[in-house]
Design an enzyme around this catalytic site. Structure first.
Site, PDB file in Angstrom:
ATOM      1  N   CYS A  54      21.009 104.330  26.782  1.00 46.01           N
ATOM      2  CA  CYS A  54      21.168 105.356  27.866  1.00 46.01           C
ATOM      3  C   CYS A  54      21.415 106.961  27.427  1.00 46.01           C
ATOM      4  O   CYS A  54      22.599 107.108  26.569  1.00 46.01           O
ATOM      5  CB  CYS A  54      22.234 104.993  29.007  1.00 46.01           C
ATOM      6  SG  CYS A  54      22.533 105.951  30.262  1.00 46.01           S
ATOM      7  N   GLY A 112      10.044  98.773  33.990  1.00 49.00           N
ATOM      8  CA  GLY A 112      11.091  99.280  34.962  1.00 49.00           C
ATOM      9  C   GLY A 112      10.381 100.204  36.087  1.00 49.00           C
ATOM     10  O   GLY A 112      10.377  99.243  37.074  1.00 49.00           O
ATOM     11  N   GLY A 155       8.489 100.675  28.285  1.00 48.01           N
ATOM     12  CA  GLY A 155       8.357 102.045  28.388  1.00 48.01           C
ATOM     13  C   GLY A 155       6.767 102.173  28.879  1.00 48.01           C
ATOM     14  O   GLY A 155       5.887 101.992  28.207  1.00 48.01           O
ATOM     15  N   GLY A 156       6.825 102.830  29.954  1.00 51.49           N
ATOM     16  CA  GLY A 156       5.381 103.442  30.290  1.00 51.49           C
ATOM     17  C   GLY A 156       4.257 102.368  30.838  1.00 51.49           C
ATOM     18  O   GLY A 156       3.298 102.743  30.735  1.00 51.49           O
ATOM     19  N   GLN A 169      23.584  93.310  32.019  1.00 45.77           N
ATOM     20  CA  GLN A 169      23.726  94.341  30.789  1.00 45.77           C
ATOM     21  C   GLN A 169      25.044  95.295  30.825  1.00 45.77           C
ATOM     22  O   GLN A 169      25.410  95.429  32.057  1.00 45.77           O
ATOM     23  CB  GLN A 169      22.777  95.749  30.891  1.00 45.77           C
ATOM     24  CG  GLN A 169      22.610  96.589  29.964  1.00 45.77           C
ATOM     25  CD  GLN A 169      21.771  97.747  30.024  1.00 45.77           C
ATOM     26  OE1 GLN A 169      22.074  98.585  30.926  1.00 45.77           O
ATOM     27  NE2 GLN A 169      20.818  97.923  29.043  1.00 45.77           N
ATOM     28  N   LYS A 188      19.356  96.323  23.810  1.00 38.92           N
ATOM     29  CA  LYS A 188      18.226  97.349  24.640  1.00 38.92           C
ATOM     30  C   LYS A 188      18.349  98.722  24.051  1.00 38.92           C
ATOM     31  O   LYS A 188      19.500  99.383  23.982  1.00 38.92           O
ATOM     32  CB  LYS A 188      18.388  97.419  25.817  1.00 38.92           C
ATOM     33  CG  LYS A 188      17.263  98.239  26.596  1.00 38.92           C
ATOM     34  CD  LYS A 188      17.088  97.955  28.176  1.00 38.92           C
ATOM     35  CE  LYS A 188      15.843  98.679  28.758  1.00 38.92           C
ATOM     36  NZ  LYS A 188      16.149 100.358  29.098  1.00 38.92           N
ATOM     37  N   HIS A 202      12.637 100.474  23.990  1.00 41.16           N
ATOM     38  CA  HIS A 202      12.286 101.498  24.734  1.00 41.16           C
ATOM     39  C   HIS A 202      11.362 102.230  23.942  1.00 41.16           C
ATOM     40  O   HIS A 202      12.258 102.996  23.165  1.00 41.16           O
ATOM     41  CB  HIS A 202      13.333 102.094  25.687  1.00 41.16           C
ATOM     42  CG  HIS A 202      12.692 103.209  26.606  1.00 41.16           C
ATOM     43  ND1 HIS A 202      13.715 103.778  27.432  1.00 41.16           N
ATOM     44  CD2 HIS A 202      11.526 103.894  26.695  1.00 41.16           C
ATOM     45  CE1 HIS A 202      12.854 104.943  28.260  1.00 41.16           C
ATOM     46  NE2 HIS A 202      11.471 104.778  27.653  1.00 41.16           N
ATOM     47  N   MET A 229      20.262 101.490  36.760  1.00 42.27           N
ATOM     48  CA  MET A 229      21.366 102.024  37.396  1.00 42.27           C
ATOM     49  C   MET A 229      20.955 102.483  38.891  1.00 42.27           C
ATOM     50  O   MET A 229      20.008 103.149  39.131  1.00 42.27           O
ATOM     51  CB  MET A 229      21.663 103.461  36.660  1.00 42.27           C
ATOM     52  CG  MET A 229      23.381 103.322  36.581  1.00 42.27           C
ATOM     53  SD  MET A 229      24.117 101.858  35.980  1.00 42.27           S
ATOM     54  CE  MET A 229      25.708 102.343  36.133  1.00 42.27           C
TER      55      MET A 229
HETATM   56  C1  LIG Z   1      16.667 104.809  37.862  1.00 41.16           C
HETATM   57  C2  LIG Z   1      16.789 104.548  36.569  1.00 41.16           C
HETATM   58  C3  LIG Z   1      18.001 103.794  36.008  1.00 41.16           C
HETATM   59  C4  LIG Z   1      17.860 103.290  34.890  1.00 41.16           C
HETATM   60  N1  LIG Z   1      19.384 102.883  34.324  1.00 41.16           N
HETATM   61  C5  LIG Z   1      19.121 102.013  33.005  1.00 41.16           C
HETATM   62  C6  LIG Z   1      20.285 101.390  32.742  1.00 41.16           C
HETATM   63  O1  LIG Z   1      21.514 100.991  33.506  1.00 41.16           O
HETATM   64  N2  LIG Z   1      20.279 100.641  31.572  1.00 41.16           N
HETATM   65  C7  LIG Z   1      19.290 100.812  30.591  1.00 41.16           C
HETATM   66  O2  LIG Z   1      19.049 100.247  29.467  1.00 41.16           O
HETATM   67  N3  LIG Z   1      18.050 101.518  31.141  1.00 41.16           N
HETATM   68  C8  LIG Z   1      18.176 102.283  32.371  1.00 41.16           C
HETATM   69  N4  LIG Z   1      17.008 102.932  32.710  1.00 41.16           N
HETATM   70  C9  LIG Z   1      15.862 102.619  31.771  1.00 41.16           C
HETATM   71  C10 LIG Z   1      15.093 101.473  32.162  1.00 41.16           C
HETATM   72  O3  LIG Z   1      15.622 100.445  31.782  1.00 41.16           O
HETATM   73  C11 LIG Z   1      13.647 101.597  31.004  1.00 41.16           C
HETATM   74  O4  LIG Z   1      14.069 101.392  30.046  1.00 41.16           O
HETATM   75  C12 LIG Z   1      12.913 102.885  31.446  1.00 41.16           C
HETATM   76  O5  LIG Z   1      12.842 103.191  32.524  1.00 41.16           O
HETATM   77  C13 LIG Z   1      11.505 102.713  30.580  1.00 41.16           C
HETATM   78  O6  LIG Z   1      10.723 101.763  31.333  1.00 41.16           O
HETATM   79  P1  LIG Z   1       9.526 102.178  32.257  1.00 41.16           P
HETATM   80  O7  LIG Z   1       8.566 103.033  31.857  1.00 41.16           O
HETATM   81  O8  LIG Z   1       8.918 100.924  32.471  1.00 41.16           O
HETATM   82  O9  LIG Z   1      10.417 102.688  33.626  1.00 41.16           O
HETATM   83  C14 LIG Z   1      16.949 103.381  34.031  1.00 41.16           C
HETATM   84  C15 LIG Z   1      15.735 103.815  34.405  1.00 41.16           C
HETATM   85  C16 LIG Z   1      15.678 104.352  35.695  1.00 41.16           C
HETATM   86  C17 LIG Z   1      14.482 104.824  36.175  1.00 41.16           C
END
Ligand SMILES: Cc1cc2nc3c(=O)[nH]c(=O)nc-3n(C[C@H](O)[C@H](O)[C@H](O)COP(=O)(O)O)c2cc1C
Length: 316
Positions: free
Chosen positions: A149, A285, A263-264, A119, A189, A222, A66
């Site tokens: 979320c 992400g 995740g991570g 999404q 997701k 996740h 987002m």
């Molecule tokens: C700023 C931000 C906004 C996010 N918005 C969404 C979203 O709109 N939909 C969603 O499914 N996950 C959202 N997430 C979660 C990410 O898609 C992801 O699942 C999460 O950051 C874990 O992955 P990572 O560790 O690689 O960052 C958001 C994460 C961040 C940091």
């Protein structure tokens, strides 16, 4: 060395899905046996042009975020990687349904951004169906439902996002409605659990229900649970511990379903290692946003075995 090699057997799994039987699920504390699916290169064009049964979920994707994965970021990401799949920010179904005359604002994207996944979020079946139908005109390559979320506005007031994990039956119906209104693959997701519904068995029940009630064959996991009260969304992305063993156990227990690990993961080496360990697909992400060049600059060569798009940051 590139990870990608082609597996016809893997393609063949999708159409042959058998109705879910009652199962007993065991969670090993460590992933005991990794599956050895090879990974094929996905055509980079719209997945909608693939023949049925030929669909493979993205080997590498950038997570929906987002306010972050907007058109501007996605344009930058695509300049760096030709093959990474890109996800939009979550668009709420009601936004699409009630702003019919401003759809471009929420749904339009330049053709170069393919392959791209929309999404959506929501908990009203009619609106999810209508929103999907309205979005169909934009030729997204896949439609994904947000079941992860934890934000108060979404999972609290809105009763969607991670809250939907409480109601697998509903998610099955929602995915069925979404699939009936588009002609591209659909995916979910989700987290590995929510609040005290965090056992591996409950996660399996969720997957089982959604798979048996809808054509969904792709889940993005996740690998941490969400707490719906007491933690901010940012804390919900770091406080609950990562449990990759749940992800690998799903690969073992649902061999007919595609699972993306999320995740991570912060480096391309970790991404490659996850795929070598048996992860079907990987989604990144924050690392892909915070340092696009470091992550995405290696995806085409390291993950897809293709030439890199740009040789330097300066060129991008
Ligand atoms: C700023 C931000 C906004 C996010 N918005 C969404 C979203 O709109 N939909 C969603 O499914 N996950 C959202 N997430 C979660 C990410 O898609 C992801 O699942 C999460 O950051 C874990 O992955 P990572 O560790 O690689 O960052 C958001 C994460 C961040 C940091």
């Amino acid at each position: 060395m590139a990870i990608a090699t082609r597996s016809a057997a893997w393609h063949a799994l999708l159409p042959s899905l058998v109705p879910a039987k009652p199962r007993i699920f065991f969670l090993r504390s460590r992933p005991g046996r990794f599956l050895s699916h090879a990974h094929g290169l996905r055509p980079c064009g719209a997945a909608s042009s693939l023949p049925p049964g030929e669909y493979l979920p993205p080997l590498f994707s950038v997570a929906p975020m987002m306010d972050w994965t907007d058109n501007h970021y996605r344009t930058l990401a695509r300049l760096i990687s030709r093959h990474a799949w890109l996800y939009t920010e979550m668009v709420v179904a009601e936004t699409i349904v009630h702003q019919k005359d401003k759809l471009d604002r929420f749904l339009a994207f330049p053709a170069e951004q393919h392959p791209i996944v929309l999404q959506i979020g929501g908990s009203n079946l009619d609106n999810l169906a209508k929103a999907t139908e309205l979005a169909s005109g934009y030729a997204y390559d896949e439609i994904n439902l947000n079941c992860g979320c934890p934000s108060g506005k979404v999972a609290g007031h809105g009763c969607f996002g991670a809250r939907l994990m409480y109601d697998p039956e509903f998610v099955g119906d929602a995915m069925s409605a979404i699939a009936a209104n588009c002609d591209v693959p659909v995916s979910v997701k989700c987290r590995i659990g929510v609040d005290d519904r965090d056992s591996y068995e409950e996660l399996c029940t969720f997957v089982d229900k959604v798979v048996s009630k809808s054509p969904t064959r792709h889940f993005i996991i996740h690998a941490r649970k969400a707490l719906l009260s007491g933690l901010s969304p940012a804390e919900n992305r770091k406080v609950p511990p990562l449990k990759y063993e749940y992800y690998y156990a799903l690969l073992r227990d649902f061999p007919e379903v595609h699972f993306t690990l999320n995740g991570g993961l912060t480096t391309i080496e970790q991404v490659s290692a996850s795929i070598r360990q048996g992860a079907h697909q990987v989604m990144v992400g924050r690392a892909a946003y915070n340092n696009p060049w470091n992550m995405l600059g290696h995806v085409d060569s390291e993950i897809y075995g293709m030439p890199t798009r740009c040789s330097s940051r300066r060129q991008v």
